[in-house]
Scaffold this motif. Structure first.
Motif, PDB file in Angstrom:
ATOM      1  N   PHE A 178      -0.810   0.004  37.031  1.00  0.00           N
ATOM      2  CA  PHE A 178      -0.177  -1.106  36.300  1.00  0.00           C
ATOM      3  C   PHE A 178       1.323  -1.095  36.495  1.00  0.00           C
ATOM      4  CE2 PHE A 178       1.815  -2.745  32.439  1.00  0.00           C
ATOM      5  CZ  PHE A 178       1.333  -4.053  32.461  1.00  0.00           C
ATOM      6  N   LEU A 179       1.895   0.147  36.456  1.00  0.00           N
ATOM      7  CA  LEU A 179       3.333   0.264  36.628  1.00  0.00           C
ATOM      8  C   LEU A 179       3.744  -0.190  38.018  1.00  0.00           C
ATOM      9  CD1 LEU A 179       6.017   1.169  35.445  1.00  0.00           C
ATOM     10  CD2 LEU A 179       5.530   3.493  36.258  1.00  0.00           C
ATOM     11  N   ILE A 180       2.909   0.172  38.993  1.00  0.00           N
ATOM     12  CA  ILE A 180       3.216  -0.263  40.367  1.00  0.00           C
ATOM     13  C   ILE A 180       3.208  -1.794  40.441  1.00  0.00           C
ATOM     14  CG2 ILE A 180       2.310  -0.318  42.730  1.00  0.00           C
ATOM     15  CD1 ILE A 180       1.350   2.579  42.243  1.00  0.00           C
ATOM     16  N   PHE A 181       2.251  -2.413  39.776  1.00  0.00           N
ATOM     17  CA  PHE A 181       2.180  -3.882  39.798  1.00  0.00           C
ATOM     18  C   PHE A 181       3.400  -4.507  39.132  1.00  0.00           C
ATOM     19  CE2 PHE A 181       0.929  -7.848  37.742  1.00  0.00           C
ATOM     20  CZ  PHE A 181       0.525  -8.581  38.846  1.00  0.00           C
ATOM     21  N   VAL A 182       3.795  -3.945  38.002  1.00  0.00           N
ATOM     22  CA  VAL A 182       4.967  -4.481  37.281  1.00  0.00           C
ATOM     23  C   VAL A 182       6.213  -4.291  38.110  1.00  0.00           C
ATOM     24  CG1 VAL A 182       6.412  -4.199  35.248  1.00  0.00           C
ATOM     25  CG2 VAL A 182       3.925  -4.190  35.022  1.00  0.00           C
ATOM     26  N   ILE A 183       6.345  -3.081  38.673  1.00  0.00           N
ATOM     27  CA  ILE A 183       7.548  -2.809  39.483  1.00  0.00           C
ATOM     28  C   ILE A 183       7.602  -3.749  40.680  1.00  0.00           C
ATOM     29  CG2 ILE A 183       8.618  -1.096  40.998  1.00  0.00           C
ATOM     30  CD1 ILE A 183       7.646   1.059  39.029  1.00  0.00           C
ATOM     31  N   MET A 184       6.444  -4.042  41.246  1.00  0.00           N
ATOM     32  CA  MET A 184       6.414  -4.936  42.408  1.00  0.00           C
ATOM     33  C   MET A 184       6.895  -6.346  42.013  1.00  0.00           C
ATOM     34  SD  MET A 184       3.168  -6.081  44.755  1.00  0.00           S
ATOM     35  CE  MET A 184       2.474  -6.963  43.360  1.00  0.00           C
ATOM     36  N   VAL A 185       6.444  -6.811  40.869  1.00  0.00           N
ATOM     37  CA  VAL A 185       6.864  -8.149  40.407  1.00  0.00           C
ATOM     38  C   VAL A 185       8.343  -8.172  40.113  1.00  0.00           C
ATOM     39  CG1 VAL A 185       6.606  -9.838  38.578  1.00  0.00           C
ATOM     40  CG2 VAL A 185       4.576  -8.719  39.532  1.00  0.00           C
ATOM     41  N   VAL A 186       8.807  -7.105  39.401  1.00  0.00           N
ATOM     42  CA  VAL A 186      10.233  -7.053  39.051  1.00  0.00           C
ATOM     43  C   VAL A 186      11.072  -6.956  40.310  1.00  0.00           C
ATOM     44  CG1 VAL A 186      12.002  -5.668  37.915  1.00  0.00           C
ATOM     45  CG2 VAL A 186       9.807  -6.077  36.782  1.00  0.00           C
TER      46      VAL A 186
END
Length: 740
Positions: free
Chosen positions: A17-25
């Motif tokens: 999930f963190l990877i997904f959020v970081i990717m969006v940010v």
């Protein structure tokens, strides 16, 4: 077979999930960073383009700007200026220097457009130069100077317009009225020349007492000898019975002579009656034409008064600038003169009375002719019919009728025709006096024509100056061609009219147009005001004192010839456009005379008011005006100054003031602008056709995108950014313009 076991565990879920959020940010931050860099690039490109355009247009021609207040691009290569500006404007970085916006110039192009020779551009710059100066100068100089005369000139112009509109009709009416009188006299002379009186009696008394038969020379002889004729006729009859014819010869001669005289009297009176009838018939027809012309004069006076315009005079009078001079006394005199014009219209009763008089004259002689006809019939019937009493009554009637006709129309003094002639002379008698004044005025106008003619004749000695005029005209023609304007003839200024009334009417029309234009200036007519005042301020006008040698020398002086170069009369050339060293000056002086004639004629109306008859007053006023206007022309040549009017001596006008006034009268916008541009070209060697006033710089720059060029390209396709994405670079294009 051994079954595998699937083990479910929640360990590692947060990391995904963190990877997904970081990717969006990261994606969002990448886009925002490049978007900010793009905005900075856009701003830098815009600033660079603006700086380049302004820097290019700062290289204007200094001579044109200082001399004429106009801006036109100089001779520097605009590409070179842009290169220098961009090199100084864009920061240079190396590999060790970090820069958020690595701006690279891909290409640039600069054009200088809209040449000063375009009439729209020239007019625009003139308005910018003059928008603060011109209104103040006009208000305090021209309007202020002409304001004192506005009231009196308005009255004088309206009066002159009235008289000019009816002058020809009044002259024709008066000539026709003189013709009526002439025909009436002609009818009277026909009756007098018929010899009826001499055939009635040989003396001024009608003697009808009995006399013996003798020669028959008058009608009274027939009556006087008739009883003796009857006696001898009776005696002759007795003698016939005895064979003797003692009185037959006397009787026959009496009868023959009596009938011959009666026939002669009837023939002459009848012929005179026919001629008189024709003359009086023609007189009545002519009188009807006089009446119709009189009605036309009356209607025209009403029409002119109803349509007379004085708005310009009122606007100048009501303006807050200039001196307010009371000319109420002069205005009152001119107003009375204007009202007296109504006296030129004859009353209808005049025509009714005159027609009745013509009818009475015809009837009176017709009665004589009728009685003569009866007398002839009576004489032809003797001795069978008629007695002495009948003949005596007939001759007495003829004599009485003739005596009344003679007293009314023929006697040397106090007859009806003489009384009518006095009445007609009161109407038309001023014509001879007016024609005498007009003759003197024509002689004075000849002096003006000679002066202007001597100025025009100088051209033959000005070949050197003529070459420059031709060169300027050629430049003006090129500017016309560039602007796709059709050829216009040079301004035609009317010469001196041979008819004084036509000349003063033209002068009054001119000054009315002048006041109308001044009035429109008061109400804010901008374009013409700016152009005219620009021409006055930036172009030289002639020094009229150089012309004074024309007054005393048969040949123009060397100083005069040298002074007629185009550089000394630029303003005159701008106004009139003659490619001729002397024609523009002659045109200006012709207009000066016309304007001065209008003012001086106003003064002349006041001076001549005692002459009573309106036509004579105007003729005398015009003579005064021509003489004084000619003196004003001489005064300008000697001291370059004339008073506005004898009734406003505190206001003086110079030659250049007149030129400013004339520009308001007939300055053509485009033609004046073309000639000004031609003079600028001639004086500065700056060709307005090729020197621009509008700079346009197109600049293309690019910058390497740091992140996700594909996403930025999608944003560009959606319209969120204005540039193009190519090979990982963002390209920005800007156009900047600058106009003088």
């Amino acid at each position: 077979m051994r079954r595998q076991r699937i083990v479910y565990s929640e360990r590692g879920a947060v990391s995904v999930f963190l990877i997904f959020v970081i990717m969006v940010v990261f994606t969002l931050m990448s886009v925002l960073i490049d978007y900010a860099r793009i905005a900075a690039l856009e701003w830098r490109t815009e600033a660079a383009a603006q700086t380049a355009a302004r820097s290019v247009m700062s290289a204007y021609d200094p001579e044109v700007q200082q001399r004429y207040g106009l801006f036109a691009y100089g001779q520097t290569d605009p590409t070179h200026i842009v290169e220098v500006v961009l090199n100084n404007h864009i920061p240079h970085t190396d590999e060790d220097t970090f820069s958020w916006v690595n701006m690279e110039i891909r290409s640039h192009e600069t054009e200088v457009l809209r040449p000063l020779g375009r009439l729209e551009e020239f007019e625009h710059q003139v308005q910018e130069v003059m928008k603060y100066k011109a209104p103040v100068q006009i208000a305090y100089e021209l309007i202020g100077k002409l304001k004192p005369l506005s009231g009196a000139m308005k009255e004088a112009v309206q009066a002159t317009e009235l008289l000019h509109s009816i002058k020809r009709d009044v002259d024709e009416r008066n000539d026709e009225l003189e013709q009526v009188l002439k025909l009436q006299k002609q009818a009277r002379d026909t009756a007098a020349d018929a010899g009826a009186k001499q055939l009635l009696t040989q003396n001024n008394q009608l003697g009808l007492s009995d006399r013996p038969i003798g020669p028959v020379t008058t009608a009274s002889d027939i009556v006087s000898q008739y009883n003796d004729y009857l006696d001898k006729l009776a005696d002759s009859e007795v003698i016939e019975k005895t064979g003797h014819k003692k009185y037959q010869q006397l009787i026959s001669r009496f009868e023959i002579e009596a009938r011959r005289l009666a026939q002669l009297l009837e023939r002459k009176v009848s012929a005179a009656s026919e001629q008189q009838t024709e003359s009086l018939k023609e007189a009545k027809q002519t009188l009807n034409r006089v009446y119709d012309k009189n009605v036309l004069i009356r209607d025209r006076i009403r029409q002119v008064r109803a349509t007379s315009q004085g708005q310009g005079y009122d606007q100048v009078q009501q303006s807050s600038t200039g001196q307010t001079v009371s000319n109420e006394d002069e205005r009152t005199v001119i107003r009375k003169f204007k009202e007296s014009i109504d006296s030129l219209v004859l009353e209808d009763g005049f025509f009714v009375r005159y027609e009745a008089e013509l009818h009475t004259q015809a009837q009176q002689f017709a009665s004589i002719a009728h009685e003569v006809n009866l007398f002839q019939k009576l004489v032809n019937s003797i001795p069978e019919k008629g007695s002495k009493v009948d003949l005596q009554d007939s001759v007495t009637n003829m004599w009485n009728l003739w005596t009344v006709y003679e007293q009314d129309y023929i006697r040397s003094s106090g007859n009806l025709i003489q009384e009518k002639e006095k009445e007609v002379r009161q109407i038309t008698g001023s014509d001879s006096q007016r024609r005498r004044l007009d003759k003197e005025t024509k002689q004075e106008l000849g002096k003006v024509s000679d002066l202007l003619g001597s100025l025009r004749k100088i051209n033959a000695k000005l070949k050197e100056h003529q070459a420059v005029f031709d060169e300027v005209k050629q430049k003006a023609d090129q500017i016309k061609l560039f602007n796709k304007r059709e050829h216009h003839a040079d301004l035609q200024v009317g010469g001196v009219e041979s008819d004084p009334t036509e000349q003063v009417a033209a002068s009054m029309d001119g000054i009315t147009a002048l006041y109308s234009n001044l009035g429109s200036m008061v109400n804010g007519a901008r374009d013409r005001l700016f152009r005219n005042e620009y021409a006055f301020l930036y172009f030289n006008s002639y020094d009229p004192t150089k012309l004074k040698s024309l007054l005393h020398e048969s040949q123009p002086s060397h100083e005069l010839l040298q002074s007629l170069s185009i550089n000394n009369q630029e303003l005159e050339y701008v106004m009139y456009g003659w490619a001729d060293p002397a024609a523009n000056l002659a045109a200006a002086y012709g207009e000066i005379f016309s304007l001065r004639l209008a003012v001086r004629t106003m003064e002349g109306i006041v001076q001549s008011a005692h002459m009573v008859h309106p036509m004579v007053i105007l003729a005398s006023a015009v003579l005064y005006g021509v003489r004084m206007a000619f003196q004003d022309m001489i005064a300008l040549m000697t001291k370059n100054e004339v008073p506005l009017s004898a009734y406003a001596p505190m206001v003086n006008l110079s030659y250049s003031d007149f030129l400013r006034l004339f520009m308001m009268l007939h300055g053509d916008k485009e033609q004046m602008s073309i000639r000004m541009l031609a003079l600028i070209h001639n004086n500065t060697d700056l060709d307005p056709i090729v020197r621009g006033t509008y700079g346009q710089t197109d600049l293309k720059a690019r910058m390497k995108l740091w992140f996700l060029p594909g996403v930025i390209k999608l944003l560009g396709e959606s319209g969120l950014i204005g540039g193009q994405i190519a090979d990982g670079y963002y390209e920005a294009t800007r156009r900047s313009v600058f106009a003088y």
